[in-house]
Write an enzyme that holds these catalytic residues in place. Sequence first.
Site, PDB file in Angstrom:
ATOM      1  N   PRO A 141       0.823  -1.214   0.000  1.00  0.00           N
ATOM      2  CA  PRO A 141       0.000   0.000   0.000  1.00  0.00           C
ATOM      3  C   PRO A 141       0.854   1.260   0.000  1.00  0.00           C
ATOM      4  CG  PRO A 141      -0.683  -1.523   1.757  1.00  0.00           C
ATOM      5  CD  PRO A 141       0.618  -2.033   1.207  1.00  0.00           C
ATOM      6  N   ASP A 142       0.380   2.302  -0.665  1.00  0.00           N
ATOM      7  CA  ASP A 142       1.077   3.593  -0.582  1.00  0.00           C
ATOM      8  C   ASP A 142       0.635   4.289   0.709  1.00  0.00           C
ATOM      9  OD1 ASP A 142      -1.435   4.615  -1.101  1.00  0.00           O
ATOM     10  OD2 ASP A 142      -0.963   5.370  -3.100  1.00  0.00           O
ATOM     11  N   PHE A 143       0.947   5.575   0.874  1.00  0.00           N
ATOM     12  CA  PHE A 143       0.528   6.288   2.080  1.00  0.00           C
ATOM     13  C   PHE A 143      -0.817   6.985   1.893  1.00  0.00           C
ATOM     14  CE2 PHE A 143       4.913   7.274   4.232  1.00  0.00           C
ATOM     15  CZ  PHE A 143       4.946   5.976   4.695  1.00  0.00           C
ATOM     16  N   ARG A 144      -0.940   7.704   0.784  1.00  0.00           N
ATOM     17  CA  ARG A 144      -2.004   8.691   0.719  1.00  0.00           C
ATOM     18  C   ARG A 144      -3.211   8.311  -0.118  1.00  0.00           C
ATOM     19  NH1 ARG A 144       2.820  11.167   1.183  1.00  0.00           N
ATOM     20  NH2 ARG A 144       3.058  12.619   2.944  1.00  0.00           N
TER      21      ARG A 144
ATOM     22  N   ASN B 170      10.990   5.188  -2.294  1.00  0.00           N
ATOM     23  CA  ASN B 170      10.554   3.915  -1.712  1.00  0.00           C
ATOM     24  C   ASN B 170      11.655   3.283  -0.877  1.00  0.00           C
ATOM     25  OD1 ASN B 170       8.240   4.423  -3.031  1.00  0.00           O
ATOM     26  ND2 ASN B 170       8.501   2.883  -4.624  1.00  0.00           N
TER      27      ASN B 170
ATOM     28  N   ASP C 130      11.248  -0.047  -0.074  1.00  0.00           N
ATOM     29  CA  ASP C 130      10.946  -1.477  -0.183  1.00  0.00           C
ATOM     30  C   ASP C 130      12.051  -2.289  -0.865  1.00  0.00           C
ATOM     31  OD1 ASP C 130      10.577  -0.974  -2.964  1.00  0.00           O
ATOM     32  OD2 ASP C 130       8.442  -0.594  -2.667  1.00  0.00           O
TER      33      ASP C 130
ATOM     34  N   HIS D  16      15.023   8.043   0.673  1.00  0.00           N
ATOM     35  CA  HIS D  16      14.483   7.930   2.033  1.00  0.00           C
ATOM     36  C   HIS D  16      15.027   6.699   2.755  1.00  0.00           C
ATOM     37  CE1 HIS D  16      10.910  10.714   0.779  1.00  0.00           C
ATOM     38  NE2 HIS D  16      12.045  11.359   0.915  1.00  0.00           N
TER      39      HIS D  16
HETATM   40  P1  CNA Z   1       2.059   8.698  -1.605  1.00  0.00           P
HETATM   41  O1  CNA Z   1       1.980  10.050  -1.021  1.00  0.00           O
HETATM   42  O2  CNA Z   1       1.316   7.601  -0.947  1.00  0.00           O
HETATM   43  O3  CNA Z   1       1.587   8.837  -3.126  1.00  0.00           O
HETATM   44  C1  CNA Z   1       1.513   7.743  -3.989  1.00  0.00           C
HETATM   45  C2  CNA Z   1       0.882   8.214  -5.293  1.00  0.00           C
HETATM   46  O4  CNA Z   1       0.891   7.119  -6.185  1.00  0.00           O
HETATM   47  C3  CNA Z   1      -0.559   8.679  -5.134  1.00  0.00           C
HETATM   48  O5  CNA Z   1      -0.737   9.903  -5.816  1.00  0.00           O
HETATM   49  C4  CNA Z   1      -1.366   7.538  -5.768  1.00  0.00           C
HETATM   50  O6  CNA Z   1      -2.539   7.972  -6.412  1.00  0.00           O
HETATM   51  C5  CNA Z   1      -0.386   6.999  -6.776  1.00  0.00           C
HETATM   52  N1  CNA Z   1      -0.606   5.585  -7.091  1.00  0.00           N
HETATM   53  C6  CNA Z   1      -0.696   4.546  -6.220  1.00  0.00           C
HETATM   54  N2  CNA Z   1      -0.879   3.390  -6.896  1.00  0.00           N
HETATM   55  C7  CNA Z   1      -0.916   3.725  -8.213  1.00  0.00           C
HETATM   56  C8  CNA Z   1      -1.105   2.986  -9.397  1.00  0.00           C
HETATM   57  N3  CNA Z   1      -1.277   1.647  -9.386  1.00  0.00           N
HETATM   58  N4  CNA Z   1      -1.104   3.649 -10.575  1.00  0.00           N
HETATM   59  C9  CNA Z   1      -0.950   4.994 -10.618  1.00  0.00           C
HETATM   60  N5  CNA Z   1      -0.744   5.749  -9.522  1.00  0.00           N
HETATM   61  C10 CNA Z   1      -0.746   5.115  -8.334  1.00  0.00           C
HETATM   62  O7  CNA Z   1       3.575   8.200  -1.755  1.00  0.00           O
HETATM   63  P2  CNA Z   1       4.875   9.050  -2.151  1.00  0.00           P
HETATM   64  O8  CNA Z   1       5.872   8.065  -2.562  1.00  0.00           O
HETATM   65  O9  CNA Z   1       4.551  10.181  -3.030  1.00  0.00           O
HETATM   66  O10 CNA Z   1       5.235   9.652  -0.711  1.00  0.00           O
HETATM   67  C11 CNA Z   1       6.470   9.572  -0.186  1.00  0.00           C
HETATM   68  C12 CNA Z   1       6.601   8.590   0.982  1.00  0.00           C
HETATM   69  C13 CNA Z   1       5.809   7.328   0.881  1.00  0.00           C
HETATM   70  C14 CNA Z   1       8.012   8.126   0.969  1.00  0.00           C
HETATM   71  O11 CNA Z   1       8.715   8.618   2.049  1.00  0.00           O
HETATM   72  C15 CNA Z   1       7.997   6.593   0.964  1.00  0.00           C
HETATM   73  O12 CNA Z   1       9.004   6.037   1.767  1.00  0.00           O
HETATM   74  C16 CNA Z   1       6.667   6.238   1.467  1.00  0.00           C
HETATM   75  N6  CNA Z   1       6.160   4.894   1.133  1.00  0.00           N
HETATM   76  C17 CNA Z   1       6.904   3.984   0.485  1.00  0.00           C
HETATM   77  C18 CNA Z   1       6.413   2.730   0.206  1.00  0.00           C
HETATM   78  C19 CNA Z   1       7.275   1.739  -0.522  1.00  0.00           C
HETATM   79  O13 CNA Z   1       8.477   1.730  -0.311  1.00  0.00           O
HETATM   80  N7  CNA Z   1       6.692   0.915  -1.378  1.00  0.00           N
HETATM   81  C20 CNA Z   1       5.115   2.394   0.571  1.00  0.00           C
HETATM   82  C21 CNA Z   1       4.352   3.356   1.269  1.00  0.00           C
HETATM   83  C22 CNA Z   1       4.897   4.595   1.528  1.00  0.00           C
END
Ligand code: CNA
Length: 255
Positions: free
Chosen positions: A13-16, A87, A89, A106
């Site tokens: 899952p993402d954050f937002r 990321n 991960d 990060h």
């Molecule tokens: P965020 O703020 O959660 O934004 C993610 C963006 O990606 C959003 O605008 C979503 O709409 C978009 N999105 C998600 N899935 C899809 C998809 N399948 N297709 C198109 N768009 C999509 O995350 P950011 O990375 O912008 O924020 C920064 C933080 C989140 C960092 O410090 C990370 O470390 C942190 N994070 C990382 C992970 C990971 O490592 N996988 C997971 C969750 C959070």
Amino acid sequence: MAGAGISTASGIPDFRSPESGFYSSLQRCDVPYPEAVFELSFFLDNPRPFFTWAKSMYPGNFRPNVIHYFLRLLHDRGLLQRLYTQNIDGLERASGIPGSKLVEAHGSFASATCTGCGKASTEQDFWAAVMADRVPRCAACSGLVKPDVVFFGEALPQRFFLHLVDFPTAELLLVLGTSLKVEPFASLSEAVRSSVPRVFMNREAVDSWRPRSRDVVQLGDLVDSVERLVELLGWTEELRDLVQRETEKLSRPDS
Ligand code: CNA
Ligand code: ZN
């Protein structure tokens, strides 16, 4: 530039994102506001929410997806100057992109450090505790052990400063799957020359993207957008072969 949106197709899952994002799942927990989980002062006081999240990020549970392998293909074709990712991960590395081409802005879960005495902890000890729902403690001083992911207010890794040479010399900027909310990372999207085309691919538009005349903005699911771009480039078969080869490699028991 990449964000959590490149890894949601791997099941992280993402954050937002509303509903599926980690921040929305926190509504049920005892956290004053979502970002607090990644603030040092809150963590030292109440590390549980962070480690609950960390447990869900256990590296063995996830594989790179077609988006990571598209970036790997850019590297294989000699087109990738650098991949700046937010990321933590490790899936960019797992896709076979060498560390020299990566800036994990990060940090990552690959190492962990005691918040008390600064002693490094082994990855094995760290994960053994987290997976057993124990808070990892330092063997020397019993301080809290924190993985070397960058919390709010902490300095970014030294490699982040490579942006000072990379961005002014880039010929194309891809920005994939990020809400561009976290600074100083987000502002890198403005650091290429004004004549340089920028491609932004994300589920939805974001406020902090300040349009320029040569931008391409492709909204919608990132897997679809990347597959479409790959098709336009005529790389579909090459990417399919790469994904198949690498997936077999990762599936072997000794990998
Ligand atoms: P965020 O703020 O959660 O934004 C993610 C963006 O990606 C959003 O605008 C979503 O709409 C978009 N999105 C998600 N899935 C899809 C998809 N399948 N297709 C198109 N768009 C999509 O995350 P950011 O990375 O912008 O924020 C920064 C933080 C989140 C960092 O410090 C990370 O470390 C942190 N994070 C990382 C992970 C990971 O490592 N996988 C997971 C969750 C959070
Ligand atoms: Zn210690």
